[in-house]
Design an enzyme around this catalytic site. Structure first.
Site, PDB file in Angstrom:
ATOM      1  N   GLU A   1      -6.664  -8.051  -0.530  1.00  0.00           N
ATOM      2  CA  GLU A   1      -7.077  -8.083   0.883  1.00  0.00           C
ATOM      3  C   GLU A   1      -8.537  -7.692   0.997  1.00  0.00           C
ATOM      4  O   GLU A   1      -9.014  -6.807   0.260  1.00  0.00           O
ATOM      5  CB  GLU A   1      -6.305  -7.039   1.703  1.00  0.00           C
ATOM      6  CG  GLU A   1      -4.845  -7.280   1.903  1.00  0.00           C
ATOM      7  CD  GLU A   1      -4.220  -6.137   2.721  1.00  0.00           C
ATOM      8  OE1 GLU A   1      -4.939  -5.444   3.459  1.00  0.00           O
ATOM      9  OE2 GLU A   1      -3.004  -5.940   2.583  1.00  0.00           O
TER      10      GLU A   1
ATOM     11  N   GLU B   1       0.809  -1.232   0.000  1.00  0.00           N
ATOM     12  CA  GLU B   1       0.000   0.000   0.000  1.00  0.00           C
ATOM     13  C   GLU B   1       0.840   1.281   0.000  1.00  0.00           C
ATOM     14  O   GLU B   1       0.836   2.047   0.974  1.00  0.00           O
ATOM     15  CB  GLU B   1      -0.967  -0.014   1.178  1.00  0.00           C
ATOM     16  CG  GLU B   1      -2.001  -1.108   1.074  1.00  0.00           C
ATOM     17  CD  GLU B   1      -3.140  -0.984   2.089  1.00  0.00           C
ATOM     18  OE1 GLU B   1      -2.951  -0.344   3.130  1.00  0.00           O
ATOM     19  OE2 GLU B   1      -4.214  -1.540   1.830  1.00  0.00           O
TER      20      GLU B   1
HETATM   21  C1  GLA Z   1      -4.290  -2.696   4.851  1.00  0.00           C
HETATM   22  C2  GLA Z   1      -2.909  -3.293   4.998  1.00  0.00           C
HETATM   23  C3  GLA Z   1      -2.884  -4.506   5.875  1.00  0.00           C
HETATM   24  C4  GLA Z   1      -3.767  -4.325   7.063  1.00  0.00           C
HETATM   25  C5  GLA Z   1      -5.165  -4.017   6.613  1.00  0.00           C
HETATM   26  C6  GLA Z   1      -6.152  -3.875   7.746  1.00  0.00           C
HETATM   27  O1  GLA Z   1      -4.976  -3.077   3.756  1.00  0.00           O
HETATM   28  O2  GLA Z   1      -2.318  -3.589   3.768  1.00  0.00           O
HETATM   29  O3  GLA Z   1      -1.551  -4.726   6.256  1.00  0.00           O
HETATM   30  O4  GLA Z   1      -3.278  -3.270   7.831  1.00  0.00           O
HETATM   31  O5  GLA Z   1      -5.142  -2.797   5.935  1.00  0.00           O
HETATM   32  O6  GLA Z   1      -7.450  -3.629   7.289  1.00  0.00           O
END
Ligand code: GLA
Ligand code: ZN
Length: 677
Positions: free
Chosen positions: A317, A156
């Site tokens: 995710e 991210e």
């Molecule tokens: C993001 C991050 C993860 C985690 C999630 C929690 O997407 O990439 O490492 O912190 O949020 O929702």
């Protein structure tokens, strides 16, 4: 030709999770339970090592990858593939203490201290070297593993660094962009106002919060530079992996975020092979209906999918249950996980993955939901939901690799977004460029029409209808492309706030919309009124009245037909929706913002003109399609509150295996997937 996210077919939809076993290396009981439960839940992929730098290199130069390979082996023996992250999402403490330049400097000029994650200076050569070294080692050791299906670069990407290294790189960027001519920059940034002229490139500073913040060009170029710097940085990681990995064919991705503002994602993704992103819709909030959250989710999938629109994407995710970082962390209501996940597949994803597999006992995300919660068992509602989804995904596995084919498109541009925001004026509260694009996109969905979300640099010939909401910043090339599109028979809709500024946010001279657009739309916009939420106005269009909100431009006709006129205020009866025949197509101009429920009426008209096939869908039904080599997969979701009968259906219901001929009743929260020729 089918094109696969991974470059080849794996004949299944990926059902996976972020797996962080480095928290449990001293707990063999847990590690073996993990494998047992993963198989039970139909998990066929685990994403490893997202933040494992300190586990790989606890002190500088001392490496430990044994545990990783052991886990990859064990997963592979049990039919579970790996997506392997590079560990650059978080830095080990030794690095920050020894090389402070790797830590980011904030917008007030203060350097961060060690801690948290993601907060590196991407210009630092020390940081780049450290990353190159660890990535090279990792790729050599794990890059040939038979279980490895993809690389996941860092995590991210986001934020900006205002350190001296970044400042110097920014100046370099500007020297190139403005041909080493400071006068050219002064002109394009219009620094003649408030004594802002620069004498030399070395005078320029990034837009510090407590510094120069009044130059539109500076602020937009800073974002462009930051995006370019991310793209440059990601190349370092990708090159290191490609060079060192014994298997050069493993595709590369990085996990993106929802409508992310800081980085022009089109710049960032140039070198990656497929798109993946992390989606966490705020289901069951107190400010919108469930169906609005679902539509927003579908739009977000589309925006990100279209960054590489010839292939599927991955959902890297999602929350199997709840998250921990919203103001209120609601549980996903029964059935929502299944509907959301299948909507994701319907929107073009070849995977459903979770953050994370097992709840952490401590640390920053200890109360974030996971597939296995703190009870440590498979006997939980969330676990059963996940396992149930695993069964559904295996029934839908042949959908993998199928693609979208859309004939309508909505334009969305990052630098336009920034430009609208950094320009003063209008209303601070209601500009909402991204939401406006979402609303236009959504207004086509009741007709069963999904639109792509594209850049002005994409090919317009692929489409019959293009909607360009608030294209405030526009380049001469785009104006020519839009004209060419309409000339060749396309239907175009542009709105209020079109064509105000050039690419450096300098206003067009001679009235808006800029230059050639007045000729295309046959109108000139003389003023724009900003409406308070309590202000009322409307548009009379044929026999209907459409509600207006937020913005109303006063336009003068040059040579367009009037489709709608204002109902109120001193501009009552003045034109607000116009249409001009231009070549073989038509250019519509919508001079005011229309309430969502009424926008559908205008969209229906545009679709009818465009000749795009529409479907009569009962209200509450969301439709998506994916195309295989010789078949179509159609998805009908009931996102409303009532049971709905959908008729004139034909095909095989992929979840029951039964033939469907004519109508099916879909209960709220449920869906069907039909396969037909
Ligand atoms: C993001 C991050 C993860 C985690 C999630 C929690 O997407 O990439 O490492 O912190 O949020 O929702
Ligand atoms: Zn920096």
């Amino acid at each position: 030709m089918r094109s696969y996210a991974l470059g080849h077919s794996i004949n299944k939809l990926v059902h996976g999770c972020d797996y962080n076993p480095d928290q449990w290396l001293d707990r063999p009981d847990i590690l073996s339970k993990d494998i047992e439960y993963m198989k039970e839940a139909g998990i066929n992929e685990a994403t490893l090592g997202v933040f494992s730098w300190a586990a790989y290199e606890p002190v500088e130069g001392e490496y430990h990858f044994e545990w990783l390979i052991e886990i990859m082996d064990r997963l592979y023996e049990n039919g579970i593939s790996t997506i392997l992250a590079t560990p650059s999402g978080a830095r080990p403490v030794w690095m920050d203490h020894k090389y402070p330049e790797v830590m980011r400097v904030d917008g007030m000029g203060h350097r961060n201290r060690h801690g948290f994650r993601h907060n590196h200076c991407l210009s630092s050569e020390v940081f780049r070297d450290k990353v190159r070294t660890i990535d090279t080692k990792l790729a050599k050791i794990a890059g040939g593993h038979p279980g490895l299906i993809a690389w996941h670069i860092s995590n991210e990407f986001g934020g900006e660094c205002f350190c001296d290294l970044c400042k110097e790189k920014f100046r370099e960027y500007l020297r190139k962009r403005y041909h080493n001519d400071i006068n050219e920059l002064n002109h394009e940034w219009w620094s003649y106002f408030w004594s802002a002229q620069y004498n030399d490139f070395s005078d320029i500073e990034p837009p510090y919060i407590n510094g120069q913040n009044a130059l539109m060009g500076l602020k937009i170029d800073w974002r462009r530079f930051t995006s370019a710097n991310y793209a440059d940085y990601i190349s370092v990681e990708i090159d290191a992996i490609r060079e060192a990995s014994p298997n050069k064919d493993v595709p590369v991705t990085t996990n993106l975020m929802q409508r992310f503002y800081d980085i022009d994602y089109r710049e960032l993704v140039k070198k990656i092979d497929f798109i993946s992103w992390d989606s966490y819709p705020a289901f069951h909030n107190d400010h919108e209906r469930y169906e609005d959250t679902m539509m927003e989710s579908a739009f977000d999938h589309t925006l990100l999918r279209c960054l590489k629109k010839d292939r599927p994407f991955f959902l890297m995710e999602s929350a199997p249950g709840h998250v921990n970082w919203m103001n209120y962390n609601k549980l996903k209501r029964p059935g929502v996980h299944e509907q959301f996940s299948c909507q994701t597949v319907a929107s073009g994803s070849d995977s459903i993955q979770y953050f994370q597999w097992r709840c952490s006992r401590g640390g920053a995300e200890q109360f974030h939901g996971a597939v296995v919660d703190h009870s440590g068992t498979d006997d939980t509602r969330v676990f059963r939901d996940v396992a149930h989804l695993g069964e559904i995904l295996s029934k839908l596995s042949e959908i993998e690799g199928s693609v979208k084919r859309n004939e309508a498109a909505v334009i969305f541009e990052w630098d336009n977004w920034w430009s609208i925001d950094v320009s003063g004026g209008f209303s601070r509260e209601t500009k909402k460029y991204d939401i406006t694009c979402l609303n236009h996109w959504k207004s086509l969905m009741p007709f069963g029409v999904e639109a792509d979300v594209i850049s002005v640099n994409d090919n317009f010939e692929d489409y019959k209808l293009i909607i360009a909401p608030m294209l405030f910043l526009i380049r001469p090339e785009t104006i020519e492309k839009l004209k060419g599109f309409v000339e060749n028979g396309g239907i175009l809709l542009a709105t209020y706030m079109t064509g105000y500024v050039n690419e450096n946010s300098l206003c067009y001279e001679g009235g808006f919309p800029g230059d050639g657009l007045k000729d295309l739309f046959g109108i000139i916009n003389e003023e724009i009124d900003t409406l308070y939420p309590s202000d009322k106005n409307g548009i009379r269009m044929e026999n209907e009245t459409l509600k207006v909100k937020d913005y109303a431009e006063l336009i003068k006709l040059i040579d367009a037909d009037v489709i709608g006129t204002y109902t109120d205020d001193f501009y009552k009866d003045m034109p607000v929706i116009t249409c001009k025949k231009y070549g073989k197509g038509k250019a519509y101009y919508q001079a005011a913002r229309i309430e969502n429920e009424d926008m559908v009426k205008l969209s229906g008209k545009l679709l009818a003109e465009s000749g795009i096939k529409i479907r009569e869908l009962p209200s509450g039904i969301e439709y998506h399609a994916r195309y295989g080599d010789d078949c179509i997969y159609e998805f009908y979701f009931n996102i409303g509150e009532e049971a709905v009968e959908v008729s004139r259906l034909n095909g095989i219901d992929m979840l029951t295996g039964k033939a469907v001929d004519d109508s099916v009743t879909i209960l709220p929260g449920k869906f069907i997937v039909l396969k037909s020729k």
